[in-house]
Design a protein around this motif. Sequence first.
Motif, PDB file in Angstrom:
ATOM      1  N   ALA A   7     -31.091  -5.962 -34.104  1.00 49.63           N
ATOM      2  CA  ALA A   7     -31.715  -4.821 -34.774  1.00 49.63           C
ATOM      3  C   ALA A   7     -33.192  -5.105 -34.978  1.00 49.63           C
ATOM      4  O   ALA A   7     -33.635  -6.255 -34.986  1.00 49.63           O
ATOM      5  CB  ALA A   7     -31.053  -4.555 -36.125  1.00 49.63           C
ATOM      6  N   TYR A   8     -33.941  -4.036 -35.159  1.00 49.78           N
ATOM      7  CA  TYR A   8     -35.324  -4.171 -35.629  1.00 49.78           C
ATOM      8  C   TYR A   8     -35.312  -4.290 -37.149  1.00 49.78           C
ATOM      9  O   TYR A   8     -34.567  -3.592 -37.838  1.00 49.78           O
ATOM     10  CB  TYR A   8     -36.159  -2.962 -35.218  1.00 49.78           C
ATOM     11  N   THR A   9     -36.143  -5.177 -37.675  1.00 51.00           N
ATOM     12  CA  THR A   9     -36.290  -5.334 -39.120  1.00 51.00           C
ATOM     13  C   THR A   9     -37.662  -5.950 -39.381  1.00 51.00           C
ATOM     14  O   THR A   9     -38.508  -6.009 -38.482  1.00 51.00           O
ATOM     15  CB  THR A   9     -35.140  -6.182 -39.696  1.00 51.00           C
ATOM     16  N   MET A  32     -31.276  -0.045 -36.226  1.00 50.69           N
ATOM     17  CA  MET A  32     -32.574  -0.052 -36.908  1.00 50.69           C
ATOM     18  C   MET A  32     -32.544   1.003 -38.001  1.00 50.69           C
ATOM     19  O   MET A  32     -31.674   1.878 -38.012  1.00 50.69           O
ATOM     20  CB  MET A  32     -33.723   0.220 -35.928  1.00 50.69           C
ATOM     21  N   ARG A  73     -43.022  -6.780 -37.818  1.00 52.40           N
ATOM     22  CA  ARG A  73     -41.828  -6.130 -37.294  1.00 52.40           C
ATOM     23  C   ARG A  73     -41.236  -7.047 -36.228  1.00 52.40           C
ATOM     24  O   ARG A  73     -41.918  -7.425 -35.267  1.00 52.40           O
ATOM     25  CB  ARG A  73     -42.177  -4.773 -36.700  1.00 52.40           C
ATOM     26  N   THR A 108     -40.613   1.261 -41.227  1.00 49.26           N
ATOM     27  CA  THR A 108     -40.228   1.960 -39.998  1.00 49.26           C
ATOM     28  C   THR A 108     -41.025   3.253 -39.832  1.00 49.26           C
ATOM     29  O   THR A 108     -41.377   3.634 -38.714  1.00 49.26           O
ATOM     30  CB  THR A 108     -38.722   2.265 -39.973  1.00 49.26           C
ATOM     31  N   ASN A 113     -34.274  -1.572 -43.774  1.00 51.45           N
ATOM     32  CA  ASN A 113     -34.359  -2.791 -42.967  1.00 51.45           C
ATOM     33  C   ASN A 113     -33.377  -3.864 -43.422  1.00 51.45           C
ATOM     34  O   ASN A 113     -32.803  -4.584 -42.606  1.00 51.45           O
ATOM     35  CB  ASN A 113     -35.785  -3.344 -43.007  1.00 51.45           C
TER      36      ASN A 113
END
Length: 375
Positions: free
Chosen positions: A219-221, A162, A130, A170, A204
């Motif tokens: 962003a989170y991916t 996200m 992550r 996630t 994602n």
Amino acid sequence: MRLLPALALVLVATGIVAAQDAGTVSVYCSLDAEFSQAILDDFERETGIRVEAAMDVEATKTVGMVNRIISEMRAGNPRCDVYWNNELAQTIRLKKLGCLQPYASPSAADIPAGFKDPEHYWTGFAARARVIIYNTDAVAADDLPRGLNDLLDARWDGKMGMAKPLTGTTLTHAGALFALWGEEKTKTFFRDLRARDIRWERGNAMAMRSVSNGDYAWAYTDTDDANVALVRKAPTAIVVPDQGEGEMGTLLIPNSLAIIAGARNLENAKKLVDYLLSPAVEAKLAAGRSAQIPLHPGVEAPEGVLRLDRIKAMEVDWEKTADMITKHGDWLHATFDGEAGSTSEPGSKFTKFAIMLAAAAILGLGIWMATRTRA
């Protein structure tokens, strides 16, 4: 549902359930087709065994496929032989529900013990991390987000995104936080997230594309999606989060493989698992667009692919993480989507109606076929 065992008997009696095919193996796959299909094609060419693959979709990643397996098992009619999951917690959930059978693959001998089930129901390989992906045109090098807590920083409101913690990695990340932090702290964290102006995506890859396009700053991916942006020469870079002293580290999520209980093509299923767990396949996944992290020691990987010994990884109790997903899945869905049920076992009114409708149709077909036979 009591109708399901009876339905399975009708399927067998009418010949609708496919017989074992010595030249075939069926696989359900939650890893993106752009990364997994070429590997399955290679297996087919090298062995002559035909692969019947069903691919998951981004919006219901992992959860949709797992619920499909559970529904088929409840009906006494498993359709696939091997499940290739792009994460691990949902595979453990299948084990707990009795949907898997053990297999100790010789290809897994040198995969670290923390990435395989001691009872041999699943094996991890080709991990992802992550990470934070950011747009280099929008975020200065001295102003980078560094970890999970940056999601709560008001200065990023409207500039970050996200995927909702309802499916795929996630959801696994959410389960790992529940296991690590406990219920009160984790629910507070997610409630605080809802108070921020975060751009919620369905997956994602969508979060990655929005950063690549400049729709928001970061962003989170996952590393596989982040690497796609790098390969496309998008103005992006990554931050491995929470690497500082006393911080939790990044979540490292392996792919996982398991053989479904009652697999019709068991020997071919074992051959496919052996093939996918080989160092050669890990090398291909590391060298490809997914840039996945090899778990076999000594596997060659290109520069830029993260290494196990070069990152601080979050400590994860995978069994507990799987339990937390089951326990808190409905709460997450109610919190982030306004309804419950999508991350728990199948059983919504719509699903039950669809199953009953399909059962009635197949039962009617069976009766019609029996009548035709007597005629």
